[in-house]
Scaffold this motif. Structure first.
Motif, PDB file in Angstrom:
ATOM      1  N   LYS A   1       0.308   3.463 -10.237  1.00  0.00           N
ATOM      2  CA  LYS A   1      -0.455   3.316  -8.984  1.00  0.00           C
ATOM      3  C   LYS A   1      -0.810   1.866  -8.667  1.00  0.00           C
ATOM      4  O   LYS A   1      -1.887   1.564  -8.135  1.00  0.00           O
ATOM      5  N   ARG A   2       0.092   0.973  -9.005  1.00  0.00           N
ATOM      6  CA  ARG A   2      -0.052  -0.422  -8.615  1.00  0.00           C
ATOM      7  C   ARG A   2       1.322  -1.062  -8.604  1.00  0.00           C
ATOM      8  O   ARG A   2       2.259  -0.562  -9.233  1.00  0.00           O
TER       9      ARG A   2
ATOM     10  N   GLU B   1       0.820  -1.206   0.000  1.00  0.00           N
ATOM     11  CA  GLU B   1       0.000   0.000   0.000  1.00  0.00           C
ATOM     12  C   GLU B   1       0.855   1.256   0.000  1.00  0.00           C
ATOM     13  O   GLU B   1       0.528   2.254  -0.647  1.00  0.00           O
ATOM     14  N   MET B   2       1.968   1.222   0.718  1.00  0.00           N
ATOM     15  CA  MET B   2       2.842   2.381   0.788  1.00  0.00           C
ATOM     16  C   MET B   2       3.508   2.662  -0.558  1.00  0.00           C
ATOM     17  O   MET B   2       3.507   3.796  -1.043  1.00  0.00           O
TER      18      MET B   2
ATOM     19  N   LYS C   1       2.731   1.822  -3.574  1.00  0.00           N
ATOM     20  CA  LYS C   1       1.874   2.134  -4.719  1.00  0.00           C
ATOM     21  C   LYS C   1       1.862   3.629  -5.024  1.00  0.00           C
ATOM     22  O   LYS C   1       1.752   4.042  -6.176  1.00  0.00           O
ATOM     23  N   GLU C   2       1.980   4.452  -3.992  1.00  0.00           N
ATOM     24  CA  GLU C   2       1.936   5.892  -4.176  1.00  0.00           C
ATOM     25  C   GLU C   2       3.166   6.429  -4.890  1.00  0.00           C
ATOM     26  O   GLU C   2       3.161   7.548  -5.390  1.00  0.00           O
ATOM     27  N   TRP C   3       4.242   5.646  -4.923  1.00  0.00           N
ATOM     28  CA  TRP C   3       5.478   6.079  -5.589  1.00  0.00           C
ATOM     29  C   TRP C   3       5.498   5.711  -7.071  1.00  0.00           C
ATOM     30  O   TRP C   3       6.429   6.094  -7.782  1.00  0.00           O
TER      31      TRP C   3
ATOM     32  N   MET D   1       8.216   3.747 -11.996  1.00  0.00           N
ATOM     33  CA  MET D   1       8.716   4.236 -10.714  1.00  0.00           C
ATOM     34  C   MET D   1      10.065   4.940 -10.821  1.00  0.00           C
ATOM     35  O   MET D   1      10.345   5.887 -10.096  1.00  0.00           O
TER      36      MET D   1
END
Length: 245
Positions: free
Chosen positions: A209-210, A200-201, A203-205, A243
């Protein structure tokens, strides 16, 4: 992709009992290769993967080998060759991860990561090469941290994966006269048991978004194992949802 190019070939997957390694072993089996896979401690999982491979109509064997041990790697290669006669495809996936600030990183942790993530990669390739024919394929599993190390405490892991990327460039030159290619896959966060607590953390990077799936990395490995990738060698291919952009 022409999966017939891997049919009846033999693949050796170093670190194939779970996660990315298991997905690659299963994909190569689906494409028709017989597969030997190694494990360091997850023996039950390795046997499950081997059974799933054989359920696809090809042969499999699970071999215990700690990638920090030259003798165990050489023994695993010897057993695979005794069973299948040769090795056409080598995938070196085994790796360890420890995150810690430089002040807290112990010598034992440093040595273990270097032994498995760098030395073990080189030794596995070195052991397999005498048994590989022209047209052979070597694939290493690195990490996008080789090009983007933005997480505190990841300096040693990034260092080991950067070393693999450079190693592959040098080995590509050495192996080219034999018609053997070597390429490096650099995944970003992939959904495995190793990353379960951070999905979950992270994914924001990631622009997409997955996190990635093991089968997505396996599909890239299958291409690199095929005859269609024959003009690619010494490359590091990053698969991380953007990423590292």
């Amino acid at each position: 992709m022409n999966t017939a190019s891997t049919r009846n070939k033999t693949a050796l997957v170093i670190g194939g009992s779970r996660g990315i390694g298991a997905a690659i072993a299963l994909r190569l089996a689906r494409d028709g290769a017989n597969v030997a896979l190694t494990y360091a401690s997850a023996g039950a999982k390795a046997l499950d993967v081997a059974a799933a491979i054989e359920a696809q109509g090809v042969q499999a064997m699970a071999l215990k080998a700690d990638s920090a041990s030259a003798a165990e790697l050489q023994d695993a290669v010897g057993q695979a060759v005794a069973r299948f006669g040769r090795i056409d495809i080598v995938v070196v996936n085994a790796g360890v991860l420890h995150i810690a600030d430089v002040a807290a990183f112990s010598l034992e942790q440093l040595d273990r990561m270097l032994d498995v993530n760098v030395r073990g990669v080189y030794l596995a390739i070195q052991a397999a090469l005498p048994h590989m024919p022209a047209g052979g394929r070597v694939i290493t599993i690195g990490s996008n941290t080789a090009v983007r190390s933005g997480h505190p405490g990841s300096s040693v892991y990034s260092m080991t994966k950067g070393a693999v990327a450079v190693m592959v460039k040098g080995l590509a030159v050495d192996l080219a006269p034999r018609g053997i290619t070597i390429n490096n896959i650099q995944p970003g966060p992939i959904e495995t048991d190793m990353t379960a607590d951070m999905i979950e953390m992270v994914k924001e990077w990631i622009p997409l978004k997955r996190v990635g799936q093991p089968d997505e990395v396996a599909a890239l490995a299958a291409y690199l194992a095929s005859t269609e990738s024959g003009y690619m060698t010494g490359a590091s291919l990053t698969i991380d949802g953007g990423m590292s952009l």
